[in-house]
Scaffold this active site. Structure first.
Site, PDB file in Angstrom:
ATOM      1  N   GLN A 187       0.831  -1.211   0.000  1.00 49.49           N
ATOM      2  CA  GLN A 187       0.000   0.000   0.000  1.00 49.49           C
ATOM      3  C   GLN A 187       0.866   1.262   0.000  1.00 49.49           C
ATOM      4  O   GLN A 187       0.598   2.200  -0.744  1.00 49.49           O
ATOM      5  CB  GLN A 187      -0.915  -0.020   1.245  1.00 49.49           C
ATOM      6  N   GLU A 207       3.312 -25.842   8.655  1.00 44.08           N
ATOM      7  CA  GLU A 207       3.588 -26.155  10.064  1.00 44.08           C
ATOM      8  C   GLU A 207       2.377 -25.814  10.944  1.00 44.08           C
ATOM      9  O   GLU A 207       2.507 -25.388  12.087  1.00 44.08           O
ATOM     10  CB  GLU A 207       4.892 -25.498  10.520  1.00 44.08           C
TER      11      GLU A 207
END
Ligand code: COS
Length: 383
Positions: free
Chosen positions: A337, A364
């Site tokens: 942004q 994970e």
């Protein structure tokens, strides 16, 4: 726990220099070619990066969790694919042997893992068993002094490079859940193992995953981790618990790098006659990211210290992984942004990080699995 501050500082210094001078300049080429230069892998070996977590007795650096986390915060400041080169050997691929293996198994594998001579990979996930790891179907049936393995493992990081797999397979088909699962060390060159084609991923080019297919693969019974059947799921959970703190530390490093790049861009880029860093709405994004990186860093170090002191950190490891992996996603999003239109172009690298860090919320243990572990532990403690 930090055993010796000056030794750690020297290591952090060399990792930081390696990241700055060797890895950051290679990021774009690796993203283009999907290949980590062999020279860089050799340099990682010389730095001792493959042996970070392996005991000194087996030729590693035997870092504590806090020391490991600090190293990962440095190594995290570049494309995550570089960390991935050592990630499975340092982490989930070797820790099963270290935590639950017999002395003979440790002596056989750990020294070669520590030098990077062997690359380890972790084979848990299957086409139909991801978050529900205990439902895995790959079978390992005892036949004399061997087990015969059949099944398919999916999204296995570093499988194309692996020399050994820490494999979770069901030794007792009559037991459907976790108690029927055992862990093995499997030589990746064994007859009966085939690799699928390398997956095309959203990001982390240079780090490779693929299917690993076992078809009547004979694994010596001596390779059953700890020589005990039915303990493999718990081995996997212990390994993942540690891995979650490790990944959270990598997230902190990546977020710090993204924020550094974002700040630099905001101070250089001028609009309305001044640097965009002078605008309060841009400052708000920078400040939010700084705050969140700091929070995640504190969490990682606290969880690591608790683990070093012998506490059960199931909850803290999941809280840390949940927060840090979500945090780095927000930091990367704000980075794009602040960069504006440039943030959407590949030449600025920020969009690459945006894609690369998305994986941290998935592997994970997804964010939802971390929430589930945290809430379950809370309920159990309260009950
Ligand atoms: N350390 C030690 N033992 C553990 C443990 C841990 N961190 N977590 C669970 N266990 C034990 C439990 O205590 C239980 O043992 P008992 O049967 O003796 O009580 C056993 O393991 C089974 O645990 P549980 O009943 O919690 O298993 P579930 O099937 O309910 O699954 C989740 C638990 C969902 C948390 C687990 O499957 C999981 O973590 N899934 C995500 C897997 C993952 O991270 N995949 C990524 C692949 S690697 S990139």
């Amino acid at each position: 726990m930090i055993r010796d501050q000056s030794t750690l500082d020297a290591l952090l210094d060399s990792v930081s220099r390696f990241v700055r001078e060797r890895l950051v300049p290679a990021e774009e080429a690796v993203a283009e070619s999907d290949v980590i230069p062999p020279q860089i892998i050799e340099e990682m070996k010389h730095l001792g990066l493959f042996g970070l977590t392996i005991p000194e007795a087996y030729g590693g650096l035997e870092l504590t969790m806090e020391e490991e986390a600090r190293v990962m915060m440095e190594l995290g400041k570049t494309s995550p694919a570089f960390r991935s080169v050592i990630g499975t050997t340092v982490g989930i691929g070797s820790q099963g042997i270290l935590i639950d293996g017999t002395t003979e198994q440790k002596e056989r594998y750990l020294p070669k893992l520590a030098t990077g001579e062997l690359v380890a990979s972790f084979a848990l996930t299957e086409p139909d068993a991801g978050s529900d790891a205990a439902s895995l179907r790959t079978s390992a049936i005892r036949d004399g002094d061997h087990y015969v393995v059949n099944g398919t493992k999916r999204y296995i990081t570093n499988a194309p490079q692996a020399d050994i797999f820490t494999l979770m397979a069901r030794t007792d088909p009559a037991i459907k859940g976790a108690a029927g699962v055992s862990a093995f060390v499997v030589d990746a060159k064994s007859p009966g193992i085939a690799l699928g084609k390398i997956d095309k991923k959203m990001g982390q080019r240079g780090a490779h995953t693929c299917d690993v297919i076992f078809e009547n693969c004979r694994v010596p019974a001596a390779n059953l981790i700890g020589l005990k059947e039915g303990k493999g799921f718990k081995t996997a959970m212990k390994v993942l618990e540690k891995g979650r703190i490790h990944i959270a530390a990598v997230c902190v490093g990546a977020a710090q790098r993204i924020l550094d790049d974002t700040l630099r861009y905001a101070m250089d880029r001028r609009q309305f006659g001044q640097a965009i860093a002078q605008f309060q709405l841009v400052q708000a994004m920078l400040a939010d990211s700084k705050t969140e990186v700091y929070a995640a860093q504190c969490m990682v170090l606290d969880a690591a210290r608790r683990r070093d002191s012998g506490q059960n950190v199931s909850t803290e490891a999941s809280c840390t992984k949940l927060f840090a992996s979500e945090m780095v996603g927000r930091v990367a999003d704000r980075g794009v942004q602040v960069f504006g239109g440039a943030g959407y172009l590949s030449e600025y690298g920020i969009e690459r990080f945006y894609r690369d860090v998305r994986l941290f919320r998935l592997y994970e243990g997804t964010s939802q699995i971390q929430q589930l572990v945290i809430a379950r532990n809370m309920i159990k403690a309260a009950g």
